[in-house]
Motif scaffolding. Sequence first.
Motif, PDB file in Angstrom:
ATOM      1  N   ALA A   1       0.836  -1.281  -0.053  1.00  0.00           N
ATOM      2  CA  ALA A   1      -0.129   0.174  -0.043  1.00  0.00           C
ATOM      3  C   ALA A   1       0.763   1.162   0.179  1.00  0.00           C
ATOM      4  N   GLU A   2       1.932   1.073   0.580  1.00  0.00           N
ATOM      5  CA  GLU A   2       2.898   2.442   0.781  1.00  0.00           C
ATOM      6  C   GLU A   2       3.931   2.218  -0.248  1.00  0.00           C
ATOM      7  N   THR A   3       4.286   1.573  -0.939  1.00  0.00           N
ATOM      8  CA  THR A   3       5.423   1.370  -1.914  1.00  0.00           C
ATOM      9  C   THR A   3       4.872   0.982  -3.403  1.00  0.00           C
ATOM     10  N   GLY A   4       3.994   0.183  -3.355  1.00  0.00           N
ATOM     11  CA  GLY A   4       3.268  -0.311  -4.737  1.00  0.00           C
ATOM     12  C   GLY A   4       4.072  -1.686  -4.979  1.00  0.00           C
ATOM     13  N   SER A   5       4.920  -2.183  -4.135  1.00  0.00           N
ATOM     14  CA  SER A   5       5.582  -3.556  -4.315  1.00  0.00           C
ATOM     15  C   SER A   5       5.732  -4.253  -2.935  1.00  0.00           C
ATOM     16  N   ALA A   6       5.988  -5.532  -3.116  1.00  0.00           N
ATOM     17  CA  ALA A   6       6.475  -6.545  -1.858  1.00  0.00           C
ATOM     18  C   ALA A   6       7.937  -5.855  -1.281  1.00  0.00           C
ATOM     19  N   PRO A   7       8.403  -6.253  -0.157  1.00  0.00           N
ATOM     20  CA  PRO A   7       9.461  -5.685   0.457  1.00  0.00           C
ATOM     21  C   PRO A   7      10.541  -5.995  -0.466  1.00  0.00           C
ATOM     22  N   ALA A   8      11.624  -4.999  -0.703  1.00  0.00           N
ATOM     23  CA  ALA A   8      12.900  -5.215  -1.262  1.00  0.00           C
ATOM     24  C   ALA A   8      13.706  -6.268  -0.539  1.00  0.00           C
ATOM     25  N   ILE A   9      13.580  -5.897   0.889  1.00  0.00           N
ATOM     26  CA  ILE A   9      14.271  -6.933   1.707  1.00  0.00           C
ATOM     27  C   ILE A   9      13.376  -7.634   2.687  1.00  0.00           C
ATOM     28  N   LEU A  10      13.336  -8.679   2.938  1.00  0.00           N
ATOM     29  CA  LEU A  10      12.787  -9.603   4.193  1.00  0.00           C
ATOM     30  C   LEU A  10      13.606 -10.155   4.922  1.00  0.00           C
ATOM     31  N   GLY A  11      13.699 -10.027   5.955  1.00  0.00           N
ATOM     32  CA  GLY A  11      14.108 -10.842   7.073  1.00  0.00           C
ATOM     33  C   GLY A  11      13.127 -11.851   7.854  1.00  0.00           C
ATOM     34  N   VAL A  12      13.412 -13.017   7.884  1.00  0.00           N
ATOM     35  CA  VAL A  12      12.574 -14.099   8.539  1.00  0.00           C
ATOM     36  C   VAL A  12      13.265 -14.743   9.794  1.00  0.00           C
ATOM     37  N   ALA A  13      12.355 -15.436  10.492  1.00  0.00           N
ATOM     38  CA  ALA A  13      12.852 -16.340  11.726  1.00  0.00           C
ATOM     39  C   ALA A  13      11.886 -17.416  11.624  1.00  0.00           C
ATOM     40  N   GLU A  14      12.322 -18.514  12.341  1.00  0.00           N
ATOM     41  CA  GLU A  14      11.681 -19.811  12.542  1.00  0.00           C
ATOM     42  C   GLU A  14      11.691 -20.685  11.479  1.00  0.00           C
ATOM     43  N   VAL A  15      12.893 -20.821  10.759  1.00  0.00           N
ATOM     44  CA  VAL A  15      12.954 -21.495   9.571  1.00  0.00           C
ATOM     45  C   VAL A  15      13.931 -22.695   9.819  1.00  0.00           C
ATOM     46  N   GLU A  16      13.473 -23.679   9.135  1.00  0.00           N
ATOM     47  CA  GLU A  16      14.054 -25.007   9.197  1.00  0.00           C
ATOM     48  C   GLU A  16      15.480 -24.988   8.597  1.00  0.00           C
ATOM     49  N   TYR A  17      15.594 -24.879   7.505  1.00  0.00           N
ATOM     50  CA  TYR A  17      16.693 -24.753   6.920  1.00  0.00           C
ATOM     51  C   TYR A  17      16.778 -24.056   5.283  1.00  0.00           C
TER      52      TYR A  17
END
Length: 105
Positions: free
Chosen positions: A60-76
């Motif tokens: 809504a703010e940028t017109g696109s998905a995140p350019a950078i996304l940090g994530v947690a709780e990932v198996e591998y």
Amino acid sequence: MPQNKLSIAFYNLENLFDTINDPNILDDAFTPKGELGWNSSRYAEKLNKLSQVIVKIGKAETGSAPAILGVAEVEYRKVLRDLVTTEALQHLNYDFVHYNSPDGT
């Protein structure tokens, strides 16, 4: 929509595990015979739902998905590859840097 804005986000994937038992990872609950009855269908559904949310973060703010996304709780790495190649995310050409940290619990 302003073209000069990008979003950077962080999202907890809340135990994104595939269905394959890895003896080096505490993943027994996330297998077909585990207490959660985790199977390929449920895994695919979770990937789809997560990707649908991720693609909307900041849109809504940028017109696109995140350019950078940090994530947690990932198996591998494999589950990250499965996530970024979902239908909703594959056109974004996401790649990732992964660090496997031990979970002592």
